[in-house]
Design a protein around this motif. Structure first.
Motif, short mmCIF file in Angstrom:
data_model
loop_
_atom_site.label_atom_id
_atom_site.label_comp_id
_atom_site.label_asym_id
_atom_site.label_seq_id
_atom_site.Cartn_x
_atom_site.Cartn_y
_atom_site.Cartn_z
N GLY A 121 0.79 -1.22 0.00
CA GLY A 121 0.00 0.00 0.00
C GLY A 121 0.83 1.27 0.00
O GLY A 121 0.29 2.36 0.26
N LEU A 122 2.13 1.16 -0.27
CA LEU A 122 2.99 2.33 -0.29
C LEU A 122 2.98 2.98 -1.67
O LEU A 122 2.71 2.32 -2.68
CB LEU A 122 4.43 1.94 0.06
CG LEU A 122 4.65 1.27 1.43
CD1 LEU A 122 6.11 0.83 1.55
CD2 LEU A 122 4.28 2.21 2.55
N SER A 123 3.27 4.26 -1.72
CA SER A 123 3.51 4.96 -2.98
C SER A 123 4.84 5.69 -2.84
O SER A 123 5.34 5.88 -1.72
CB SER A 123 2.39 5.96 -3.28
OG SER A 123 2.39 7.02 -2.33
N THR A 124 5.40 6.11 -3.98
CA THR A 124 6.75 6.70 -3.93
C THR A 124 6.79 7.96 -3.08
O THR A 124 7.84 8.29 -2.53
CB THR A 124 7.23 7.04 -5.35
OG1 THR A 124 6.30 7.94 -5.96
CG2 THR A 124 7.35 5.77 -6.18
N CYS A 125 5.68 8.66 -2.97
CA CYS A 125 5.66 9.90 -2.19
C CYS A 125 5.19 9.68 -0.76
O CYS A 125 4.99 10.63 -0.01
CB CYS A 125 4.80 10.96 -2.88
SG CYS A 125 3.08 10.44 -3.15
N THR A 126 4.98 8.41 -0.38
CA THR A 126 4.57 8.11 0.99
C THR A 126 5.59 8.64 1.98
O THR A 126 6.81 8.49 1.78
CB THR A 126 4.41 6.59 1.19
OG1 THR A 126 3.39 6.11 0.32
CG2 THR A 126 4.04 6.27 2.63
N ARG A 127 5.12 9.24 3.04
CA ARG A 127 6.04 9.66 4.10
C ARG A 127 6.58 8.43 4.78
O ARG A 127 5.82 7.58 5.24
CB ARG A 127 5.32 10.53 5.13
CG ARG A 127 6.22 11.01 6.28
CD ARG A 127 5.40 11.74 7.33
NE ARG A 127 6.23 12.21 8.43
CZ ARG A 127 6.58 11.46 9.48
NH1 ARG A 127 6.16 10.22 9.55
NH2 ARG A 127 7.33 11.97 10.45
N PRO A 128 7.89 8.27 4.84
CA PRO A 128 8.46 7.07 5.47
C PRO A 128 8.03 6.93 6.93
O PRO A 128 7.61 7.91 7.57
CB PRO A 128 9.98 7.30 5.37
CG PRO A 128 10.14 8.30 4.28
CD PRO A 128 8.93 9.18 4.33
N LYS B 160 17.55 12.19 9.55
CA LYS B 160 16.38 12.84 8.97
C LYS B 160 15.42 11.84 8.33
O LYS B 160 14.24 12.13 8.14
CB LYS B 160 16.82 13.89 7.95
CG LYS B 160 17.62 15.03 8.58
CD LYS B 160 18.10 16.02 7.53
CE LYS B 160 18.91 17.14 8.18
NZ LYS B 160 19.42 18.12 7.16
N VAL B 161 15.92 10.66 7.95
CA VAL B 161 15.04 9.61 7.41
C VAL B 161 14.97 8.43 8.37
O VAL B 161 14.65 7.31 7.98
CB VAL B 161 15.51 9.15 6.01
CG1 VAL B 161 15.33 10.25 4.99
CG2 VAL B 161 16.97 8.68 6.04
N ALA B 162 15.28 8.70 9.64
CA ALA B 162 15.19 7.68 10.70
C ALA B 162 16.06 6.47 10.41
O ALA B 162 15.70 5.34 10.76
CB ALA B 162 13.73 7.24 10.91
N GLU C 32 8.02 -3.47 4.32
CA GLU C 32 6.67 -3.08 4.66
C GLU C 32 6.62 -1.67 5.21
O GLU C 32 5.65 -0.94 5.01
CB GLU C 32 6.09 -4.07 5.68
CG GLU C 32 4.64 -3.83 6.02
CD GLU C 32 4.09 -4.91 6.93
OE1 GLU C 32 2.91 -4.83 7.28
OE2 GLU C 32 4.86 -5.82 7.30
N LYS C 33 7.70 -1.26 5.91
CA LYS C 33 7.74 0.07 6.51
C LYS C 33 8.39 1.10 5.59
O LYS C 33 7.96 2.24 5.52
CB LYS C 33 8.51 0.02 7.84
CG LYS C 33 7.89 -0.87 8.89
CD LYS C 33 6.60 -0.28 9.42
CE LYS C 33 6.08 -1.10 10.59
NZ LYS C 33 4.80 -0.55 11.11
N GLN C 34 9.45 0.71 4.89
CA GLN C 34 10.26 1.67 4.13
C GLN C 34 10.27 1.42 2.64
O GLN C 34 11.00 2.08 1.91
CB GLN C 34 11.71 1.65 4.66
CG GLN C 34 11.86 2.02 6.12
CD GLN C 34 11.67 3.51 6.37
OE1 GLN C 34 11.62 4.29 5.43
NE2 GLN C 34 11.57 3.90 7.63
N GLY C 35 9.51 0.46 2.15
CA GLY C 35 9.56 0.14 0.74
C GLY C 35 10.88 -0.49 0.37
O GLY C 35 11.66 -0.92 1.23
#
Length: 670
Positions: free
Chosen positions: A35-42, A108-110, A120-123
């Motif tokens: 259910g992720l998209s490229t612009c999904t907030r990580p 900044k990106v955890a 599942e979390k980060q693509g």
């Protein structure tokens, strides 16, 4: 490699995604499936410090062997805008080191300890994709699924435990502009070092054969290492040994020392002695000749024959840090007798268990988390007629719900997206001929419970994606801290499975109810791990032992093990654990226990700051405080300030409670 920067895959026209390798393409498909998209907030959530500490503790052995290698790897890539990352088998970052300026960018990106980097979390990312594929992966720039991560290039390699299971990932991440093709080679070599260290440590008390066709490779990363019991039964082999022997671990488990090298253990040891510890030649079963070194501990040869292929057998370090009450080692499997340390409730549990061992009666162990359920299960196995078979442990709470079915039942190649080539053998089949331990059975997903029930009834396993049926012969031991009857009433646990599992139900008491605390602590302190800086024997001051007996130990043996390990690191030259060596949260627990006692009608303590001088049964609080202060003053040569710091109280408190003796006249302020 082509410049992939600023070219997000979703913006490509049809047929223009050839720059995505098949592996990365599959990873993108999985990412979309989540259910992720490229612009999904990580997912930038990170675990709180306390939860992260627990997860690090659960992977303590991995961290201990990986961190020195990570430091070496860091030196090789210093000043390259990069970092080294270690994760567990779920993609949780346990530890990271690297260039300070790049670490700030990664924050900044955890990309930091406590963050989850599964697909599942980060693509698509190297860590998550390595876990999904089970193989080394490079994800460069725009190959990352999420746009937020495309300034990175990551090279990850899976870390396997000595039994061939994936337990973590080592990753080198840097700015995509500074990527070098040799980075992956460095990561792979580092993983090989970690795995060899883990292998040598796990099988340190066994008969080990190190070999290679070229003698100059002995003692290097390239040498094969195979471990055997004293009577020549195969235990495990590292990756290089599997390659040289031409068989995976699953096939090697059917072999012995004689079938692989043509010698019995006695003959091999004689060869080693006559060679005066110098390398000598051996013939492999394939006919190839290799140069070999053999190591063993003479004291273990008689007992090593009893060592099982029990992948979860605890060493002393694992025992006290996990749920144990007694120490053991890989050469001396834990037995029921070693768990009987003087507590009547434990003695009663052991007596019941002994009556059903070997009678095909399932055992269900209940009790709070950390009370030693897995060690009891191991001891049951090691005292049973199945002791020569495997002991396979599955923690139903630690495996993601989406994976537990494949973990238990295994699967065929292509059974699902991300399945390993040639499939995988499930835990049920791995336990054939031995014992299957299902820890936290109450956390097993409801739909899987009926499949497990069918296996227990029919003793046949059907792997995912396979039409074949595999017969299994297993003894079953389960454990849970949950109330299964209540879960049945809530329709969260099947009653038919419950009645299949509870042939004998035993309950392990929490640590606060046990009568053998002093014996248990003494056993832990005798562990080879719990020693002072120079290996000196440790002891506990009498007043500290009194505090231990007062504590309610909400974390049971896990908490006790952590506390002792912390104290062991802080002891002075005399090796005695005193109040000043104990962590603050221990005194918080004491204070809470006092407050609860006060609510129940008992006398409260004098407050948080004076928790260490709480009352003993039958003694006045002032007397106990005076005794504690006098003992601490004596240790600090009459120095009031040092005594106050050690006890965590003011100097006025010291003077107010100080016994009037001639010793007080020698007290000093500084």
């Amino acid at each position: 490699m082509r410049n992939l920067v600023h070219r997000p895959p979703q913006s490509l026209a049809a047929g223009e995604s050839s720059w995505l390798t098949p592996c990365i393409q599959k990873a993108h498909e999985r990412s979309e499936g989540y259910g992720l998209s490229t612009c999904t907030r990580p997912d930038y959530d990170v675990l709180p410090a306390t939860e992260l500490s627990l997860r690090v503790e659960q992977s303590r052995i991995l961290c201990a062997h990986a961190m020195p290698v990570m430091e070496t790897l860091r030196e090789q890539i210093v000043n390259t805008q990069s970092m080294v990352v270690l994760t567990d088998a779920q993609g949780l970052i346990l530890h990271s080191i690297g260039d300070d300026d790049f670490l700030e960018r990664a924050e900044k990106v955890a990309l930091r300890p406590g963050a989850q980097w599964s697909e599942e979390k980060q693509g698509t990312n190297a860590i998550g994709t390595t876990l999904a594929e089970g193989s080394p992966t490079v994800v460069h720039g725009d190959q990352h699924f999420l746009e937020a991560n495309r300034f990175l290039t990551c090279s990850s390699a899976p870390i396997l435990d000595p039994y061939g299971d994936l337990i973590g990932v080592l990753d080198v991440t840097g700015d995509y502009r500074s990527y070098h093709q040799h980075t992956m080679a460095l990561a792979k070599m580092s993983v090989q070092m970690i795995e060899n260290h883990l292998f040598a440590w796990t099988f340190r008390d066994t008969l080990q054969v190190a070999f290679h066709s070229r003698p100059e490779f002995l003692g290097t990363l390239m040498e094969g290492i195979a471990a055997f019991t004293g009577d020549g039964r195969f235990l495990s082999a590292n990756r290089s040994a599997q390659f040289q022997l031409g068989m995976p671990l699953a096939a090697l488990r059917a072999h012995t020392l004689s079938s692989l090298f043509g010698l019995t253990s006695a003959q091999l040891i004689d060869r080693m002695r006559t060679s005066r510890d110098a390398p000598f030649s051996l013939n492999l079963h394939s006919g190839a000749v290799v140069c070999a070194n053999v190591t063993f501990r003479r004291m273990t040869l008689s007992s090593a024959a009893g060592q099982t292929d029990a992948r979860r057998d605890k060493s002393a370090a694992e025992a006290y840090a996990g749920t144990g009450t007694a120490t053991t080692s890989s050469a001396r499997p834990l037995r029921l007798a070693s768990l009987d340390t003087g507590d009547p409730q434990i003695a009663a549990v052991i007596a019941k268990v002994r009556k059903v061992i070997g009678k095909d009666i399932p055992v269900l162990i209940t009790g709070e988390t950390g009370t030693g359920k897995e060690l009891l299960a191991q001891a049951i196995h090691n005292d049973s007629p199945r002791r020569s078979g495997p002991f396979v442990a599955v923690n139903c709470a630690s495996i993601p719900e989406t994976l537990i079915e494949s973990e238990l039942f295994g699967y065929e190649e292509g059974a699902f997206t991300g399945a390993r080539r040639k499939g995988a053998v499930g835990k049920l089949v791995q336990a054939h001929g031995g014992t299957l331990f299902l820890d936290e059975i109450g956390d097993m997903p409801y739909p899987l419970q009926v499949r497990l029930l069918r296996v227990l009834q029919e003793r046949i396993v059907n792997p995912l994606g396979s039409a074949k049926s595999i017969p299994v012969d297993i003894a079953v031991v389960c454990a849970t801290h949950r109330d299964l009857r209540e879960m049945i009433a809530q329709h969260r646990f099947r009653d038919d499975l419950y009645y299949r599992l509870n042939g004998l139900v035993v309950k392990l008491p929490p640590l606060r109810e046990r009568k053998d605390l002093a014996v248990v602590i003494g056993t832990m302190l005798e562990s080879e791990v719990l020693t002072g800086g120079d290996g000196q024997r440790l002891s506990v001051a009498p007043d500290v032992m009194t505090l231990f007996e007062r504590c309610t130990w909400p974390g049971n043996f896990r908490q006790l093990g952590n506390l002792l390990r912390t104290a062991a690191a802080m002891v002075d030259d005399d090796g005695e654990i005193r109040r000043e060596h104990l962590p603050d949260d221990f005194f918080d627990d004491l204070r809470k226990a006092d407050e609860q006692s006060a609510v129940g009608g008992e006398a409260p303590s004098t407050g948080a700051s004076e928790a260490p001088v709480a009352a003993r049964s039958g003694a006045r609080l002032q007397d106990v405080a005076a005794q504690a202060i006098a003992a601490t003053l004596a240790r600090h040569g009459g120095n009031v300030s040092a005594t106050a710091r050690a006890l965590g109280v003011s100097r006025a408190t010291i003077y107010r409670n100080m016994p009037v003796t001639s010793a007080n006249k020698r007290c000093t302020e500084d």
